[in-house]
Write an enzyme that holds these catalytic residues in place. Structure first.
Site, short mmCIF file in Angstrom:
data_model
loop_
_atom_site.label_atom_id
_atom_site.label_comp_id
_atom_site.label_asym_id
_atom_site.label_seq_id
_atom_site.Cartn_x
_atom_site.Cartn_y
_atom_site.Cartn_z
N ASP A 31 -4.60 17.84 1.35
CA ASP A 31 -3.18 17.66 1.06
C ASP A 31 -2.39 18.04 2.31
O ASP A 31 -2.72 19.04 2.95
CB ASP A 31 -2.77 18.55 -0.14
CG ASP A 31 -1.54 18.01 -0.84
OD1 ASP A 31 -0.50 17.87 -0.18
OD2 ASP A 31 -1.63 17.73 -2.06
N GLY A 36 3.00 18.09 -2.23
CA GLY A 36 2.11 19.07 -2.86
C GLY A 36 2.58 20.48 -2.54
O GLY A 36 3.35 20.69 -1.60
N ASP A 56 -3.11 15.13 6.74
CA ASP A 56 -2.56 13.88 6.23
C ASP A 56 -3.69 12.88 5.98
O ASP A 56 -4.62 12.77 6.79
CB ASP A 56 -1.59 13.33 7.29
CG ASP A 56 -0.66 12.28 6.72
OD1 ASP A 56 -1.17 11.29 6.16
OD2 ASP A 56 0.55 12.47 6.81
N THR A 91 1.03 5.53 3.27
CA THR A 91 0.14 6.48 2.58
C THR A 91 -0.73 5.76 1.56
O THR A 91 -1.93 5.99 1.45
CB THR A 91 0.97 7.58 1.89
OG1 THR A 91 1.72 8.25 2.89
CG2 THR A 91 0.09 8.57 1.16
N TYR A 145 6.58 1.94 -3.19
CA TYR A 145 5.58 2.57 -4.06
C TYR A 145 4.84 1.50 -4.87
O TYR A 145 3.61 1.45 -4.85
CB TYR A 145 6.30 3.55 -4.99
CG TYR A 145 5.38 4.41 -5.83
CD1 TYR A 145 4.60 5.40 -5.25
CD2 TYR A 145 5.31 4.24 -7.21
CE1 TYR A 145 3.76 6.20 -6.02
CE2 TYR A 145 4.48 5.04 -7.99
CZ TYR A 145 3.71 6.01 -7.39
OH TYR A 145 2.89 6.79 -8.17
N LYS A 149 0.99 0.52 -4.10
CA LYS A 149 -0.07 0.77 -5.08
C LYS A 149 -0.75 -0.54 -5.49
O LYS A 149 -1.96 -0.56 -5.78
CB LYS A 149 0.51 1.48 -6.31
CG LYS A 149 0.93 2.92 -6.05
CD LYS A 149 -0.28 3.85 -5.95
CE LYS A 149 0.12 5.31 -5.88
NZ LYS A 149 -1.03 6.21 -5.86
N TYR A 159 -13.15 -5.02 -1.88
CA TYR A 159 -14.35 -4.27 -1.48
C TYR A 159 -15.38 -4.25 -2.61
O TYR A 159 -16.58 -4.23 -2.37
CB TYR A 159 -13.99 -2.84 -1.05
CG TYR A 159 -13.74 -2.75 0.44
CD1 TYR A 159 -14.79 -2.49 1.33
CD2 TYR A 159 -12.47 -2.96 0.95
CE1 TYR A 159 -14.56 -2.43 2.69
CE2 TYR A 159 -12.23 -2.90 2.32
CZ TYR A 159 -13.28 -2.63 3.18
OH TYR A 159 -13.06 -2.58 4.52
#
Ligand code: UDP
Length: 311
Positions: A31, A36, A56, A91, A145, A149, A159
């Site tokens: 984290d 967090g 990170d 991220t 976001y 996602k 994959y």
């Protein structure tokens, strides 16, 4: 087993680390403490089976002899993920690519992705089954976001199909409980902290929009069942509580559970692209994982109120 939890110091991550330690696994918690909080993992720090790495997810990570990866790293509350949208997108997308590389480097180990009900956007179908493709604005303020996602789900599926990577995708619906950050701006944490402090409850829009709230221990049980299922069921699977509340009903319930509160409600502007409804169809989770939520909302809220009182 040796298990990596990215985003392990976050609200959900800290509960997952705790449960995995209780189940006698070795846990590495990665984290960068962007959202967090060390307080969340403080009780685990003394445990020899627990290692905290402050780094990170976008940086190269070299860990060997891993058995499982749970990928939770990403700011998740709307104010947090919108404060640096470029970072949020990276991220999600570059983060999962790093975790895919790490899974492969460890011999194709199972990789569970914490996806989200946000991938359904502002749904035109209610409740939302996994087969629904969603209604997402690709260029709005929530897109960093939602689309991040979605892209992570895409690359995982590629994959899986192309390289047989053992993936697991869970779509997490609104979750609440102890270790939520009182500052993160979510409706449950806002309403409870406001009610405890006799501040006005900030109702965005008319409060007729709905959400479905699951207690965090139910989610953790679902995630572990998903990771360890032996049917090669990869998902995506919804994990959420199908009990649907308007925000007005939620405010009323929280005020009822904090009877000493003198708070009233104040209406504020509804943020753009705020989904009007959200409720999981959990038939697939029931069928494949034998999972459904067990903690009633009233009981979970009382535990969460106790947590916020203790802060
Ligand atoms: N909301 C609200 N007051 C608040 C925070 C949120 O009325 O102080 C509303 C928000 O507009 C949304 C719902 O509550 O309709 C859930 O918001 P949250 O940020 O918890 O999660 P979301 O499901 O939108 O990601």
């Amino acid at each position: 087993m040796k298990i990596l939890v990215t985003g392990g110091a976050g609200f959900v991550g800290s509960h997952l680390c705790t449960r995995l330690i209780e189940d006698c696994h070795k846990v590495i918690c990665l984290d960068n403490l962007y959202t967090g909080r060390v307080e969340n993992i403080e009780p685990l720090m003394e445990n020899d089976n627990f290692t905290f790495v402050q780094q990170d997810i976008l940086e190269h990570l070299d860990i060997s002899n891993l058995d499982r990866i749970y990928n939770l790293a990403c700011p998740a509350s709307p104010p947090a993920y919108q404060s640096d949208p470029i970072y949020t997108f990276k991220t999600s997308v570059l983060g999962i690519m790093n975790m895919i590389d790490l899974s492969i480097a460890n011999g194709n180990i199972p990789l569970l992705q914490a996806s989200t009900s946000e991938i359904y956007g502002d749904p035109a179908v209610n409740p939302q089954p996994e087969s629904y493709w969603g209604n997402v604005n690709p260029i709005g303020i929530r897109s960093c976001y939602d689309e991040g996602k979605r892209a992570a789900e895409t690359i995982l599926m590629d994959y899986y199909r192309g390289k047989k990577l053992p993936i697991r995708i869970v779509r997490i619906f609104n979750t609440y409980g102890p270790n939520m950050d009182p500052q993160d701006g979510r409706v449950v944490s806002n309403f409870i902290t406001q009610a405890l402090n006799n501040h006005k409850l900030t109702m965005y829009g008319d409060g007729e929009q709905t959400r479905s709230f699951q207690y965090v221990s139910d989610l953790i049980e679902g995630m572990i069942r998903m990771m360890e299922n032996e049917k090669d069921f990869i998902g995506p699977v919804n994990l959420g509580n199908p009990e649907e509340y308007t925000m007005k009903e939620l405010a009323k319930l929280i005020l009822e559970l904090i009877p000493e509160s003198k708070s009233k409600i104040v209406h504020k502007k509804l943020p753009s692209d705020d989904p009007k409804v959200r409720k999981p169809d959990i038939a697939l989770a029931k069928e494949k994982l034998g999972w459904e939520p067990t903690v009633p909302v009233r009981e979970g809220l009382l535990k969460t109120i106790d947590y916020f009182r203790s802060l």
